[in-house]
Write a protein that holds these residues in place. Structure first.
Motif, mmCIF file in Angstrom:
data_model
loop_
_atom_site.group_PDB
_atom_site.id
_atom_site.type_symbol
_atom_site.label_atom_id
_atom_site.label_comp_id
_atom_site.label_asym_id
_atom_site.label_seq_id
_atom_site.Cartn_x
_atom_site.Cartn_y
_atom_site.Cartn_z
ATOM 1 N N LEU A 1 -3.636 6.047 2.160
ATOM 2 C CA LEU A 1 -2.367 5.672 1.526
ATOM 3 C C LEU A 1 -2.521 5.553 0.013
ATOM 4 C CD1 LEU A 1 -0.965 3.047 4.059
ATOM 5 C CD2 LEU A 1 -0.134 5.360 3.658
ATOM 6 N N GLU A 2 -3.673 5.072 -0.445
ATOM 7 C CA GLU A 2 -3.914 4.980 -1.885
ATOM 8 C C GLU A 2 -4.024 6.368 -2.506
ATOM 9 O OE1 GLU A 2 -7.281 2.469 -2.552
ATOM 10 O OE2 GLU A 2 -6.269 0.698 -1.732
ATOM 11 N N LYS A 3 -4.600 7.320 -1.781
ATOM 12 C CA LYS A 3 -4.681 8.694 -2.298
ATOM 13 C C LYS A 3 -3.302 9.321 -2.399
ATOM 14 C CE LYS A 3 -9.338 9.919 -0.831
ATOM 15 N NZ LYS A 3 -10.164 10.760 0.051
ATOM 16 N N TRP A 4 -2.380 8.900 -1.538
ATOM 17 C CA TRP A 4 -1.024 9.429 -1.573
ATOM 18 C C TRP A 4 -0.178 8.824 -2.684
ATOM 19 C CZ3 TRP A 4 0.179 9.232 4.364
ATOM 20 C CH2 TRP A 4 -0.506 10.269 4.993
ATOM 21 N N GLY A 5 -0.745 7.868 -3.428
ATOM 22 C CA GLY A 5 -0.049 7.356 -4.599
ATOM 23 C C GLY A 5 0.389 5.907 -4.508
ATOM 24 N N LEU A 6 0.212 5.258 -3.384
ATOM 25 C CA LEU A 6 0.569 3.845 -3.291
ATOM 26 C C LEU A 6 -0.506 3.006 -3.970
ATOM 27 C CD1 LEU A 6 1.807 3.443 0.390
ATOM 28 C CD2 LEU A 6 3.159 3.163 -1.662
ATOM 29 N N SER A 7 -0.102 1.883 -4.513
ATOM 30 C CA SER A 7 -1.106 0.989 -5.075
ATOM 31 C C SER A 7 -1.804 0.246 -3.941
ATOM 32 C CB SER A 7 -0.459 0.012 -6.058
ATOM 33 O OG SER A 7 0.436 -0.828 -5.392
ATOM 34 N N ARG A 8 -2.808 -0.525 -4.283
ATOM 35 C CA ARG A 8 -3.674 -1.134 -3.271
ATOM 36 C C ARG A 8 -2.932 -2.133 -2.380
ATOM 37 N NH1 ARG A 8 -9.659 -2.737 -4.665
ATOM 38 N NH2 ARG A 8 -9.695 -0.487 -4.692
ATOM 39 N N ILE A 9 -2.174 -3.040 -2.958
ATOM 40 C CA ILE A 9 -1.528 -4.089 -2.157
ATOM 41 C C ILE A 9 -0.501 -3.512 -1.178
ATOM 42 C CG2 ILE A 9 -0.045 -6.138 -2.282
ATOM 43 C CD1 ILE A 9 -1.605 -6.963 -4.760
ATOM 44 N N PRO A 10 0.424 -2.627 -1.591
ATOM 45 C CA PRO A 10 1.345 -2.063 -0.594
ATOM 46 C C PRO A 10 0.636 -1.254 0.501
ATOM 47 C CG PRO A 10 2.191 -1.684 -2.787
ATOM 48 C CD PRO A 10 0.810 -2.233 -2.938
ATOM 49 N N SER A 11 -0.423 -0.544 0.127
ATOM 50 C CA SER A 11 -1.127 0.228 1.154
ATOM 51 C C SER A 11 -1.810 -0.695 2.162
ATOM 52 C CB SER A 11 -2.128 1.185 0.525
ATOM 53 O OG SER A 11 -3.128 0.493 -0.176
ATOM 54 N N ILE A 12 -2.352 -1.815 1.692
ATOM 55 C CA ILE A 12 -2.959 -2.786 2.604
ATOM 56 C C ILE A 12 -1.896 -3.386 3.514
ATOM 57 C CG2 ILE A 12 -4.110 -5.035 2.736
ATOM 58 C CD1 ILE A 12 -5.543 -4.290 0.121
ATOM 59 N N ILE A 13 -0.762 -3.748 2.949
ATOM 60 C CA ILE A 13 0.306 -4.364 3.741
ATOM 61 C C ILE A 13 0.821 -3.385 4.790
ATOM 62 C CG2 ILE A 13 2.664 -5.260 3.632
ATOM 63 C CD1 ILE A 13 1.881 -6.534 0.929
ATOM 64 N N ILE A 14 1.052 -2.130 4.412
ATOM 65 C CA ILE A 14 1.548 -1.133 5.360
ATOM 66 C C ILE A 14 0.530 -0.895 6.476
ATOM 67 C CG2 ILE A 14 2.108 1.324 5.613
ATOM 68 C CD1 ILE A 14 3.434 1.121 2.831
ATOM 69 N N THR A 15 -0.730 -0.781 6.099
ATOM 70 C CA THR A 15 -1.769 -0.563 7.104
ATOM 71 C C THR A 15 -1.861 -1.740 8.057
ATOM 72 O OG1 THR A 15 -3.030 0.732 5.510
ATOM 73 C CG2 THR A 15 -4.210 -0.068 7.428
ATOM 74 N N PHE A 16 -1.823 -2.934 7.512
ATOM 75 C CA PHE A 16 -1.942 -4.118 8.356
ATOM 76 C C PHE A 16 -0.727 -4.262 9.267
ATOM 77 C CE2 PHE A 16 -2.023 -8.664 9.295
ATOM 78 C CZ PHE A 16 -3.306 -8.766 9.772
#
Length: 195
Positions: A53-68
């Protein structure tokens, strides 16, 4: 002393020291360390999705939240499937109760005939077994509250481990310095692959 041998001795010393610290921490602070280890395991499992998700352009916190949240939805679906199976079992309980009564009557008759245990002795044995069972239920309820406390800590730890993963990696690399950079990334990838 040969520098190569000295480095190996230092590495073994550090490894034994870390192992002793981990064992002591698990024993003395198991209310914190067990959820932390479970969280590290979950964080390692969620790390590839977070990186994608971070490679797709999301920052770290939103990518962590979406994954979780996706992982929680998956676990929620699994819980729903288990709950629906238990609900079906409860619906069939009246027919099972009649079968259980017949089975219990057959067991009582068999005990009376074959083992010469009268109904009063059977009731006494059952009473003792129920008292033992009730004490077991109270210990299960106590452990259930501990499980709930652990389940509340795990999401927080997972989020923090994923958020500060670069700091943890730098800490590990500073404590176990590896001169070959490709080797350092390979053992980290091996840990992640095993998890």
């Amino acid at each position: 002393m040969d520098p190569k041998v000295s480095n190996q001795v230092e590495y073994i010393y550090k490894l034994l020291f870390i192992t002793a610290l981990i064992i002591a921490a698990v024993i003395l602070a198991r209310d914190i360390t067990i959820p932390l280890f479970l969280s590290a395991f979950i964080a390692f499992a969620l790390l590839p999705v977070t990186r994608k998700l971070e490679k797709w352009g999301l920052s770290r916190i939103p990518s962590i939240i979406i994954t979780f949240l996706a992982a929680m939805c998956f676990l929620g679906l699994f819980g729903w499937l288990v709950t629906s199976q238990i609900t079906d079992l409860v619906k069939n309980l009246p027919s099972l109760e009649g079968r259980f009564d017949n089975l219990l009557k057959g067991i009582k008759d068999t005990l009376s005939k074959n083992f010469d245990i009268d109904t009063q002795q059977q009731n006494e044995y059952l009473k003792n077994a129920l008292q033992t069972g009730l004490s077991s239920v109270s210990s299960v309820l106590l452990s259930t509250t501990n499980v709930l406390a652990v389940l509340l800590q795990i999401p927080i730890y997972v989020f923090l481990l994923l958020l500060y993963r670069k700091n943890f990696k730098e800490f590990l690399l500073s404590y176990f310095p590896i001169h070959d950079e490709t080797n350092s990334s390979s053992w980290l990838l091996q840990i992640q692959t095993v998890v």
